[in-house]
Design a protein around this motif. Sequence first.
Motif, short mmCIF file in Angstrom:
data_model
loop_
_atom_site.label_atom_id
_atom_site.label_comp_id
_atom_site.label_asym_id
_atom_site.label_seq_id
_atom_site.Cartn_x
_atom_site.Cartn_y
_atom_site.Cartn_z
N TYR A 139 0.84 -1.20 0.00
CA TYR A 139 0.00 0.00 0.00
C TYR A 139 0.88 1.25 0.00
O TYR A 139 0.70 2.15 -0.83
CB TYR A 139 -0.93 0.00 1.22
CG TYR A 139 -1.79 1.23 1.28
CD1 TYR A 139 -3.02 1.28 0.65
CD2 TYR A 139 -1.35 2.37 1.96
CE1 TYR A 139 -3.80 2.42 0.68
CE2 TYR A 139 -2.12 3.52 2.00
CZ TYR A 139 -3.34 3.54 1.37
OH TYR A 139 -4.10 4.67 1.40
N ALA A 140 1.84 1.30 0.93
CA ALA A 140 2.70 2.47 1.06
C ALA A 140 3.56 2.68 -0.19
O ALA A 140 3.72 3.81 -0.67
CB ALA A 140 3.60 2.34 2.30
N PHE A 141 4.10 1.59 -0.74
CA PHE A 141 4.94 1.71 -1.93
C PHE A 141 4.12 2.23 -3.10
O PHE A 141 4.56 3.14 -3.82
CB PHE A 141 5.57 0.37 -2.30
CG PHE A 141 6.49 0.48 -3.48
CD1 PHE A 141 7.82 0.79 -3.31
CD2 PHE A 141 6.01 0.29 -4.77
CE1 PHE A 141 8.67 0.93 -4.40
CE2 PHE A 141 6.84 0.42 -5.87
CZ PHE A 141 8.18 0.74 -5.69
N ASN A 142 2.92 1.68 -3.33
CA ASN A 142 2.08 2.13 -4.44
C ASN A 142 1.71 3.61 -4.28
O ASN A 142 1.73 4.37 -5.24
CB ASN A 142 0.81 1.27 -4.55
CG ASN A 142 1.05 0.02 -5.32
OD1 ASN A 142 1.14 0.03 -6.53
ND2 ASN A 142 1.19 -1.09 -4.60
N TRP A 143 1.36 4.01 -3.07
CA TRP A 143 1.01 5.40 -2.82
C TRP A 143 2.21 6.31 -3.12
O TRP A 143 2.08 7.30 -3.84
CB TRP A 143 0.54 5.58 -1.37
CG TRP A 143 0.24 7.00 -1.04
CD1 TRP A 143 -0.92 7.68 -1.28
CD2 TRP A 143 1.14 7.94 -0.43
NE1 TRP A 143 -0.81 8.96 -0.85
CE2 TRP A 143 0.45 9.17 -0.33
CE3 TRP A 143 2.44 7.86 0.05
CZ2 TRP A 143 1.03 10.30 0.23
CZ3 TRP A 143 3.02 8.99 0.60
CH2 TRP A 143 2.31 10.20 0.68
N ALA A 144 3.37 5.94 -2.57
CA ALA A 144 4.56 6.76 -2.79
C ALA A 144 4.97 6.78 -4.26
O ALA A 144 5.31 7.84 -4.81
CB ALA A 144 5.72 6.24 -1.92
N PHE A 145 4.90 5.64 -4.92
CA PHE A 145 5.27 5.56 -6.33
C PHE A 145 4.37 6.47 -7.16
O PHE A 145 4.84 7.23 -8.01
CB PHE A 145 5.15 4.11 -6.82
CG PHE A 145 5.75 3.89 -8.18
CD1 PHE A 145 7.09 3.56 -8.32
CD2 PHE A 145 4.96 3.99 -9.32
CE1 PHE A 145 7.64 3.36 -9.58
CE2 PHE A 145 5.51 3.79 -10.58
CZ PHE A 145 6.85 3.47 -10.71
N ASP A 146 3.06 6.42 -6.90
CA ASP A 146 2.12 7.28 -7.64
C ASP A 146 2.36 8.75 -7.34
O ASP A 146 2.20 9.60 -8.22
CB ASP A 146 0.68 6.91 -7.31
CG ASP A 146 0.26 5.57 -7.90
OD1 ASP A 146 0.97 5.03 -8.76
OD2 ASP A 146 -0.80 5.06 -7.47
N LEU A 151 0.05 9.11 -11.50
CA LEU A 151 -0.84 7.97 -11.68
C LEU A 151 -0.67 7.37 -13.07
O LEU A 151 -0.35 8.09 -14.02
CB LEU A 151 -2.30 8.40 -11.52
CG LEU A 151 -2.76 8.79 -10.12
CD1 LEU A 151 -4.18 9.35 -10.18
CD2 LEU A 151 -2.71 7.61 -9.19
N PRO A 152 -0.92 6.06 -13.21
CA PRO A 152 -0.92 5.49 -14.56
C PRO A 152 -2.11 6.05 -15.34
O PRO A 152 -3.09 6.54 -14.76
CB PRO A 152 -1.07 3.99 -14.31
CG PRO A 152 -1.75 3.89 -13.00
CD PRO A 152 -1.26 5.07 -12.20
#
Length: 165
Positions: A139-146, A151-152
């Motif tokens: 969850y944290a990685f996806n949030w930070a990556f985005d 966003l894709p």
Amino acid sequence: MPASNPVHPSPRTSPATGLQGARRRIVFVGLYEFIAIISASLLFMAIGQEAAASGAMSVVASTLAIIWNVAFNHLFERWEARQAVRGRSVLRRIAHAIGFEGGLALMLIPMMAWWFDVGLWEATLMEAGLLVFFLVYTYAFNWAFDRIFGLPASAQPVRVAASGA
């Protein structure tokens, strides 16, 4: 007569912003798995597994996770692109994390039982510990990556632009 009608503009999507496509997936998977290998190795060692076995299992699990990650995210983004509501809400991010980690757990439990020469129950408990860590991490990685890379395209809001003629 004006060239465009500002009350009823013709809908047009703007080009996606941020890191997109195959490059996005490669950067995502590479960063995610690099951190995951280090974390999983440390977690296996923390529960009493030998360093060499922990590191090797982490690399093997990471390889499997990379294949699963590419497949799962491709399918998730195809599903996401068909949704009426765009963006990534907390609920959508939770569904993504649970779907990814649940599928991976189904593959890793038998592998860990064999690798560490433990029963399925002990491997399930090991995976449960990893799952708790990785649900939060995913969850944290996806949030930070985005936040860092945008966003894709599948999750970006559709922008309405006035047409010029």
